[in-house]
Design a protein around this motif. Structure first.
Motif, PDB file in Angstrom:
ATOM      1  N   ALA A 121       0.872  -1.179   0.000  1.00 58.44           N
ATOM      2  CA  ALA A 121       0.000   0.000   0.000  1.00 58.44           C
ATOM      3  C   ALA A 121       0.906   1.225   0.000  1.00 58.44           C
ATOM      4  CB  ALA A 121      -0.913   0.014   1.208  1.00 58.44           C
ATOM      5  N   VAL A 122       0.576   2.191  -0.834  1.00 58.75           N
ATOM      6  CA  VAL A 122       1.327   3.442  -0.905  1.00 58.75           C
ATOM      7  C   VAL A 122       0.390   4.563  -0.481  1.00 58.75           C
ATOM      8  CG1 VAL A 122       2.652   4.982  -2.389  1.00 58.75           C
ATOM      9  CG2 VAL A 122       2.739   2.509  -2.786  1.00 58.75           C
ATOM     10  N   ILE A 123       0.821   5.356   0.517  1.00 61.11           N
ATOM     11  CA  ILE A 123      -0.056   6.369   1.111  1.00 61.11           C
ATOM     12  C   ILE A 123       0.623   7.726   1.054  1.00 61.11           C
ATOM     13  CG2 ILE A 123      -1.409   7.017   3.139  1.00 61.11           C
ATOM     14  CD1 ILE A 123      -1.003   4.189   4.198  1.00 61.11           C
ATOM     15  N   ALA A 124      -0.148   8.743   0.696  1.00 61.68           N
ATOM     16  CA  ALA A 124       0.340  10.129   0.731  1.00 61.68           C
ATOM     17  C   ALA A 124      -0.860  11.054   0.886  1.00 61.68           C
ATOM     18  CB  ALA A 124       1.120  10.478  -0.529  1.00 61.68           C
ATOM     19  N   PRO A 125      -0.650  12.268   1.402  1.00 62.30           N
ATOM     20  CA  PRO A 125      -1.749  13.233   1.452  1.00 62.30           C
ATOM     21  C   PRO A 125      -2.287  13.528   0.054  1.00 62.30           C
ATOM     22  CG  PRO A 125       0.118  13.980   2.771  1.00 62.30           C
ATOM     23  CD  PRO A 125       0.597  12.802   1.984  1.00 62.30           C
ATOM     24  N   VAL A 137       6.827   6.769  -7.434  1.00 61.52           N
ATOM     25  CA  VAL A 137       7.015   5.446  -6.830  1.00 61.52           C
ATOM     26  C   VAL A 137       6.046   4.434  -7.423  1.00 61.52           C
ATOM     27  CG1 VAL A 137       6.964   4.132  -4.683  1.00 61.52           C
ATOM     28  CG2 VAL A 137       7.889   6.452  -4.696  1.00 61.52           C
ATOM     29  N   THR A 138       4.758   4.779  -7.485  1.00 65.73           N
ATOM     30  CA  THR A 138       3.778   3.814  -7.982  1.00 65.73           C
ATOM     31  C   THR A 138       4.005   3.494  -9.463  1.00 65.73           C
ATOM     32  OG1 THR A 138       2.187   5.616  -8.381  1.00 65.73           O
ATOM     33  CG2 THR A 138       2.060   4.474  -6.269  1.00 65.73           C
ATOM     34  N   ARG A 139       4.446   4.485 -10.237  1.00 65.64           N
ATOM     35  CA  ARG A 139       4.738   4.232 -11.648  1.00 65.64           C
ATOM     36  C   ARG A 139       5.924   3.291 -11.799  1.00 65.64           C
ATOM     37  NH1 ARG A 139       5.135   9.250 -13.391  1.00 65.64           N
ATOM     38  NH2 ARG A 139       7.403   9.362 -13.179  1.00 65.64           N
ATOM     39  N   ALA A 140       6.956   3.485 -10.973  1.00 67.42           N
ATOM     40  CA  ALA A 140       8.121   2.605 -11.035  1.00 67.42           C
ATOM     41  C   ALA A 140       7.751   1.173 -10.656  1.00 67.42           C
ATOM     42  CB  ALA A 140       9.220   3.132 -10.118  1.00 67.42           C
ATOM     43  N   MET A 141       6.905   1.024  -9.655  1.00 68.50           N
ATOM     44  CA  MET A 141       6.473  -0.309  -9.250  1.00 68.50           C
ATOM     45  C   MET A 141       5.680  -0.984 -10.366  1.00 68.50           C
ATOM     46  SD  MET A 141       5.336   0.570  -5.323  1.00 68.50           S
ATOM     47  CE  MET A 141       4.818  -1.103  -4.918  1.00 68.50           C
ATOM     48  N   ALA A 142       4.776  -0.237 -10.996  1.00 66.62           N
ATOM     49  CA  ALA A 142       3.984  -0.805 -12.088  1.00 66.62           C
ATOM     50  C   ALA A 142       4.870  -1.184 -13.271  1.00 66.62           C
ATOM     51  CB  ALA A 142       2.913   0.192 -12.520  1.00 66.62           C
ATOM     52  N   ASN A 143       5.828  -0.341 -13.596  1.00 67.20           N
ATOM     53  CA  ASN A 143       6.735  -0.628 -14.708  1.00 67.20           C
ATOM     54  C   ASN A 143       7.601  -1.846 -14.432  1.00 67.20           C
ATOM     55  OD1 ASN A 143       5.766   1.571 -16.119  1.00 67.20           O
ATOM     56  ND2 ASN A 143       7.454   2.937 -15.556  1.00 67.20           N
ATOM     57  N   ALA A 144       7.845  -2.124 -13.152  1.00 68.92           N
ATOM     58  CA  ALA A 144       8.634  -3.296 -12.775  1.00 68.92           C
ATOM     59  C   ALA A 144       7.785  -4.564 -12.693  1.00 68.92           C
ATOM     60  CB  ALA A 144       9.327  -3.049 -11.438  1.00 68.92           C
ATOM     61  N   PRO A 147       2.718  -3.799  -9.393  1.00 70.30           N
ATOM     62  CA  PRO A 147       2.017  -2.571  -8.981  1.00 70.30           C
ATOM     63  C   PRO A 147       1.547  -2.656  -7.535  1.00 70.30           C
ATOM     64  CG  PRO A 147       0.617  -3.922 -10.366  1.00 70.30           C
ATOM     65  CD  PRO A 147       1.969  -4.562 -10.411  1.00 70.30           C
ATOM     66  N   ALA A 148       1.378  -1.507  -6.915  1.00 77.68           N
ATOM     67  CA  ALA A 148       0.860  -1.465  -5.554  1.00 77.68           C
ATOM     68  C   ALA A 148      -0.550  -2.048  -5.511  1.00 77.68           C
ATOM     69  CB  ALA A 148       0.843  -0.030  -5.047  1.00 77.68           C
ATOM     70  N   THR A 149      -0.828  -2.817  -4.478  1.00 81.77           N
ATOM     71  CA  THR A 149      -2.179  -3.336  -4.289  1.00 81.77           C
ATOM     72  C   THR A 149      -3.152  -2.198  -4.004  1.00 81.77           C
ATOM     73  OG1 THR A 149      -1.277  -5.407  -3.415  1.00 81.77           O
ATOM     74  CG2 THR A 149      -3.596  -4.916  -2.926  1.00 81.77           C
ATOM     75  N   ASP A 150      -2.740  -1.278  -3.148  1.00 80.87           N
ATOM     76  CA  ASP A 150      -3.562  -0.117  -2.802  1.00 80.87           C
ATOM     77  C   ASP A 150      -2.736   1.153  -2.958  1.00 80.87           C
ATOM     78  OD1 ASP A 150      -5.837  -1.557  -2.120  1.00 80.87           O
ATOM     79  OD2 ASP A 150      -5.305  -1.682   0.000  1.00 80.87           O
ATOM     80  N   THR A 151      -3.288   2.146  -3.634  1.00 76.89           N
ATOM     81  CA  THR A 151      -2.719   3.488  -3.651  1.00 76.89           C
ATOM     82  C   THR A 151      -3.726   4.387  -2.952  1.00 76.89           C
ATOM     83  OG1 THR A 151      -1.563   3.066  -5.741  1.00 76.89           O
ATOM     84  CG2 THR A 151      -1.836   5.358  -5.076  1.00 76.89           C
ATOM     85  N   LEU A 152      -3.373   4.848  -1.753  1.00 81.40           N
ATOM     86  CA  LEU A 152      -4.322   5.506  -0.866  1.00 81.40           C
ATOM     87  C   LEU A 152      -3.926   6.950  -0.602  1.00 81.40           C
ATOM     88  CD1 LEU A 152      -4.618   2.611   1.743  1.00 81.40           C
ATOM     89  CD2 LEU A 152      -6.081   3.031  -0.232  1.00 81.40           C
ATOM     90  N   SER A 153      -4.913   7.784  -0.379  1.00 84.78           N
ATOM     91  CA  SER A 153      -4.654   9.180  -0.037  1.00 84.78           C
ATOM     92  C   SER A 153      -5.561   9.583   1.108  1.00 84.78           C
ATOM     93  CB  SER A 153      -4.874  10.097  -1.244  1.00 84.78           C
ATOM     94  OG  SER A 153      -6.235  10.062  -1.644  1.00 84.78           O
TER      95      SER A 153
END
Length: 206
Positions: A121-125, A137-144, A147-153
């Motif tokens: 899970a990747v979290i940011a305001p 970060v999430t783009r790099a993970m997806a390209n690798a 991808p993140a299971t959850d992208t949360l804000s």
């Protein structure tokens, strides 16, 4: 000759770093520029105050972890002791891809088994500046290919941080997140880790 002047402004750092206080920051910046005729302010520790001072053409130092684009937008007035979040997340994304994605869960606690494939899970305001940086970060993970299971804000509103953290914790427990990449403010992180502890759920937190 360098002359240091002190004044008590109308704004509060707590309000400004959690998404509010722009009107007070604007008033304080106007005081700095028109009443004190300041060349620089070394107490600009929030985005609202840094922006307001820049618009008054006062050099300001201290805005925390703004993006490279933000500093370029408010150049040559905005500076900081902190790294910009663009450069920081570029380096962090490389570390995630090289060191975390290939490995299985290693440092989890209660409720999360070590040795399994990581679910991130990747979290940011929800501030657009911080979202633009965490997207690196999430783009790099997806390209690798992972991808993140959850992208949360969450909304950085001081009066709602506790409820926001509780909702984030419940979502991650339900989604069996093993590893949390938290680009969070410190108050939210305190609430979040407390909620995990109460749920007997201890994922890796980065």
């Amino acid at each position: 000759k360098l002359s240091l002047r002190y004044f008590k402004g109308h704004g509060t750092l707590t309000s400004e770093i959690t998404g509010g206080g722009q009107s007070q920051a604007n008033a304080d910046a106007l005081t700095v520029a028109d009443s004190y005729h300041a060349f620089a302010d070394v107490s600009a520790f929030s985005q609202p105050f840094g922006q307001a001072l820049s618009q008054q053409h006062v050099i300001n130092i201290g805005s925390p972890y703004m993006s490279l684009g933000w500093y370029q937008q408010y150049a040559p007035y905005a500076w900081s002791f902190f790294p910009n979040c663009t450069t920081a997340t570029q380096g962090g994304a490389g570390n995630v891809v090289r060191q975390l994605l290939p490995q299985k869960v290693t440092w989890a606690g209660k409720g999360v088994s070590n040795g399994q494939r990581r679910r991130f899970a990747v979290i940011a305001p929800d501030n657009p500046i911080y979202q633009s940086c965490i997207h690196i970060v999430t783009r790099a993970m997806a390209n690798a290919g992972h991808p993140a299971t959850d992208t949360l804000s969450y909304t950085a509103n001081l009066s709602e941080l506790s409820q926001e953290a509780a909702a984030l914790e419940q979502r991650m427990v339900n989604d069996k997140i093993t590893t949390v990449i938290c680009a969070c403010d410190p108050i939210t992180l305190i609430y979040l880790t407390g909620d995990f502890d109460n749920a007997d759920y201890e994922p890796e937190i980065i």
